[in-house]
Every structure is written in structure tokens, then in C-alpha cells.
Design a protein around this motif. Sequence first.
Motif, PDB file in Angstrom:
ATOM      1  N   GLU A  19       5.622  29.191  33.215  1.00 33.48           N
ATOM      2  CA  GLU A  19       4.343  29.891  33.156  1.00 33.48           C
ATOM      3  C   GLU A  19       4.653  31.364  32.927  1.00 33.48           C
ATOM      4  O   GLU A  19       5.345  31.994  33.726  1.00 33.48           O
ATOM      5  CB  GLU A  19       3.589  29.706  34.473  1.00 33.48           C
ATOM      6  N   ASP A  24      -2.681  25.654  28.896  1.00 31.73           N
ATOM      7  CA  ASP A  24      -2.733  25.275  30.303  1.00 31.73           C
ATOM      8  C   ASP A  24      -1.635  24.268  30.637  1.00 31.73           C
ATOM      9  O   ASP A  24      -1.013  23.688  29.749  1.00 31.73           O
ATOM     10  CB  ASP A  24      -4.117  24.763  30.726  1.00 31.73           C
ATOM     11  N   TYR A  25      -1.428  24.089  31.935  1.00 31.37           N
ATOM     12  CA  TYR A  25      -0.346  23.236  32.410  1.00 31.37           C
ATOM     13  C   TYR A  25      -0.525  21.787  31.957  1.00 31.37           C
ATOM     14  O   TYR A  25       0.424  21.144  31.528  1.00 31.37           O
ATOM     15  CB  TYR A  25      -0.259  23.291  33.940  1.00 31.37           C
ATOM     16  N   LYS A  26      -1.745  21.273  32.028  1.00 29.52           N
ATOM     17  CA  LYS A  26      -1.978  19.874  31.680  1.00 29.52           C
ATOM     18  C   LYS A  26      -1.598  19.590  30.233  1.00 29.52           C
ATOM     19  O   LYS A  26      -0.948  18.586  29.946  1.00 29.52           O
ATOM     20  CB  LYS A  26      -3.434  19.496  31.939  1.00 29.52           C
ATOM     21  N   GLU A  27      -1.976  20.488  29.330  1.00 27.07           N
ATOM     22  CA  GLU A  27      -1.613  20.313  27.919  1.00 27.07           C
ATOM     23  C   GLU A  27      -0.097  20.245  27.751  1.00 27.07           C
ATOM     24  O   GLU A  27       0.424  19.389  27.038  1.00 27.07           O
ATOM     25  CB  GLU A  27      -2.121  21.486  27.082  1.00 27.07           C
ATOM     26  N   TRP A  44       1.773  28.570  28.971  1.00 22.68           N
ATOM     27  CA  TRP A  44       2.752  27.591  29.439  1.00 22.68           C
ATOM     28  C   TRP A  44       3.707  27.339  28.289  1.00 22.68           C
ATOM     29  O   TRP A  44       3.338  26.717  27.297  1.00 22.68           O
ATOM     30  CB  TRP A  44       2.052  26.319  29.894  1.00 22.68           C
TER      31      TRP A  44
END
Length: 158
Positions: free
Chosen positions: A116, A135-138, A121
Motif C-alpha cells: 500500500e 483498492d486492496y480487493k482488486e 495498491w
Amino acid sequence: MLTFEEKQAIIESFPQLTRKDISMKRVNYHYADSKFDKTVVVQHLHPNGNAFVYVADVPGYEPDDRGLVNVREASESELRQIIEDAIQGLAEESSEAEPIEEVWLDGHNSKLELKEELGAWNIYHGLNLEDSFGDYKEASDYLKEEGFKKVEDGGVIR
């Protein structure tokens, strides 16, 4: 719904807040000891009972883009809790969380690092930037699709 007078009495029970009358018979309440430039805790308490409380960056709330939640329909206990949380949020120095850095491995022991950085990210292979996500999920979904698994502390692959 609490009346204007009831909300006003609840808000004024917090001695650390200072009242400031503004236009159209509305009232703001400020927290002078705020660690930030922002000092308004309760904004636009109106005689019709409508008001907003500043809770940006306070966990557990979903504020609008200005950092405010509407407390028109709040009960006495809800209003007290929101104001306490808002004051606490303005009273604490912003604690910068440690940036997240994760190691991901695939079946061939290829190693990628997910970091991060400045709101992005980024995925690195060594020093080379492989890809960047919003974002983290992607980012984690991408790594999983590519056959990588996250290495937990202690070397366990999850």
C-alpha cells in the motif's frame, strides 16, 4: 424524533463544546481542543430538529463526502454516542497506520509483493512495479486469479 430544545440540551451537556449561533436560527457547536483544523462537532442544528455531526475517519460511521452524518432521527443515546465519538476523533492525533506489505507466492515459488503506497495498491516483482490497483480487493483478486497465495506471518500460505 427529539425536538430542537432536547437536542440542544443534550449537546450543551458536553462542557467541551462551545455554542456559536449562525444564520437562519441554526447553531453550530465547536470543540476548541481539536488536534485538527476542523473544530465543528455539531453543524447546523436547526429549529426543525435537523443537524449534522462531524465523524470523518471515525470507525463505525458512514459519513457523507464532507464527513458528516445526519442526526435528525437520532435517539438521545444515539446522539450522545455520536457526539462522544466525534469529540474523541478530533481529540486524538492521527495515528498513521503501518503501511501494508504482503508477500504472495505461486506454485512455482515466484514471489510478488503487494504494498500500500500513497493510496494505491502496488504489486512488485523485486524492484519492478508489475501493476497498480485502486483498492486492496482488486489487487488481491488479481493475484488470486494469477495463481498466487498470500504468505501469512510465519511463512504459512493462505
